[in-house]
Design an enzyme around this catalytic site. Sequence first.
Site, PDB file in Angstrom:
ATOM      1  CG  ASN A   6      28.741  29.971  38.057  1.00  0.00           C
ATOM      2  OD1 ASN A   6      27.797  30.475  38.671  1.00  0.00           O
ATOM      3  ND2 ASN A   6      29.658  30.703  37.453  1.00  0.00           N
ATOM      4  CE  LYS A   9      28.951  30.195  33.640  1.00  0.00           C
ATOM      5  NZ  LYS A   9      29.842  31.333  33.293  1.00  0.00           N
ATOM      6  NE  ARG A  45      30.778  33.145  40.860  1.00  0.00           N
ATOM      7  CZ  ARG A  45      30.267  34.099  40.079  1.00  0.00           C
ATOM      8  NH1 ARG A  45      29.420  33.772  39.122  1.00  0.00           N
ATOM      9  NH2 ARG A  45      30.600  35.354  40.257  1.00  0.00           N
ATOM     10  CG  HIS A  63      35.199  39.045  39.808  1.00  0.00           C
ATOM     11  ND1 HIS A  63      35.171  40.368  39.430  1.00  0.00           N
ATOM     12  CD2 HIS A  63      34.195  38.432  39.128  1.00  0.00           C
ATOM     13  CE1 HIS A  63      34.198  40.566  38.572  1.00  0.00           C
ATOM     14  NE2 HIS A  63      33.587  39.405  38.361  1.00  0.00           N
ATOM     15  N   GLY A  72      36.141  41.412  32.512  1.00  0.00           N
ATOM     16  CA  GLY A  72      35.237  40.689  31.630  1.00  0.00           C
ATOM     17  C   GLY A  72      33.968  41.498  31.498  1.00  0.00           C
ATOM     18  NE  ARG A 115      27.276  43.585  37.247  1.00  0.00           N
ATOM     19  CZ  ARG A 115      28.085  42.574  37.568  1.00  0.00           C
ATOM     20  NH1 ARG A 115      29.256  42.813  38.148  1.00  0.00           N
ATOM     21  NH2 ARG A 115      27.730  41.332  37.301  1.00  0.00           N
ATOM     22  CG  ASP A 131      31.578  41.447  22.846  1.00  0.00           C
ATOM     23  OD1 ASP A 131      32.765  41.725  22.581  1.00  0.00           O
ATOM     24  OD2 ASP A 131      31.163  40.277  22.914  1.00  0.00           O
ATOM     25  N   GLY A 141      38.233  37.749  30.358  1.00  0.00           N
ATOM     26  CA  GLY A 141      38.119  37.762  28.897  1.00  0.00           C
ATOM     27  C   GLY A 141      38.760  38.963  28.246  1.00  0.00           C
ATOM     28  CD  GLU A 174      36.031  33.302  37.934  1.00  0.00           C
ATOM     29  OE1 GLU A 174      35.403  33.880  38.841  1.00  0.00           O
ATOM     30  OE2 GLU A 174      35.779  33.449  36.717  1.00  0.00           O
TER      31      GLU A 174
END
Length: 398
Positions: free
Chosen positions: A7, A14, A88, A177, A207, A238, A280, A328, A383
């Site tokens: 990704n 990642k 991805r 997603h 998340g 966002r 967060d 998450g 994922e």
Amino acid sequence: MNILVINCGSSSLKFSVIDTQTGKDLARGLFDKLGSQAPSFKLESPLLSAPKKGNLPGGSEHEASLDALANFLASDEMHLEIEAVGHRVVHGGERFTSACLMDQEALDAVKSCSSLAPLHNPANLLGIESSRQHFPELPQVGVFDTAFHQTIEPEAYLYAIPYELYREHGIRRYGFHGSSHKYVTSEAARILGKPLDQTSIITAHLGNGCSAAAIENGACVDTTMGLTPLEGLVMGTRSGDLDPGIVFHLHRALGLSIEEIDTILNKKSGLLGLSEFSNDMRSLRQASANGNETAKRAVSIFTRRLAKSIASLRAALDKCDALVFTGGIGENDVQTRAETLVRLQHLGMLVDEQANATAGVDQDGIISQANSPVKVIVIPTNEELMIARETEQLVGSK
């Protein structure tokens, strides 16, 4: 098969190495702050006594991280044999409805979609092109965030703007997603004991980025994200849905440029913009408990918008077997689930407070009351495993 899943973001990479037979991670890691003066890495594996952490030379980019990754996988302590690479890819437009081998024709098609995802696709392409150089003998497979949503019909994906903008420029709802929504849909079917093609659910991936989708008989029929990942639910930074006239007002009345407005809506809005201090949810919950009013306001708006969107997606389904929380926030925030579900009782989604407190750990993730007409399930997303499975399915069929 052992599948390397990559990704690649604009400044990070990642990865996971997944044994598709067991679904377990053989290795995983993150190369972060690429291109900066202090790029770092963290590599983990059950084969290691402790994670490997360190820094790459200042200014190192994706090629250097993939070189380090290849050396890590081939090292004596690891010596992992990789059989394919799954990537991805955020935006596949209408061209990609399933995973695809990333030959030159496919790469060119992904490049043609870059204007629809200027922050994501160029970075994804960097990862693919670098991976082709580092692992030239391995099949390279692209798995697209948008592909799962390509079953949506025109009445759901068209915007009420001149049709020629869709016909000539592809402006429509695409959804994102997809790997997460697809994975939890298959898991929900298993938990419900139903065939996938007879399973109708609403999935909420929550998340830093958030989206919800309506799944009818195993296929997506509507979703909250649109042409880009900006539309829909309130997210970490966002805005989600807003009056398009706000964009014109910010430009005409405040003199902001398109680039400045883009930055505001994508990076300074959502939970961060509402609270004025954090994107967060964990920090916001803690601050709310301590009486911080802006944090309370932010989470209240988040859950209200979420409930409203779930209710609207219910109208897209003939029946609804379950509501699924994932991501998450969806998997870990008890209060977000509770505050959302209290607004959805009229739709037959009745929460069991005790089960919700433990995310249904003893009930296969089910957190609804036994007599709830619609089950509510918490399902941890995976994922990377979904990308690995789709890669294996494509490569194995060649």
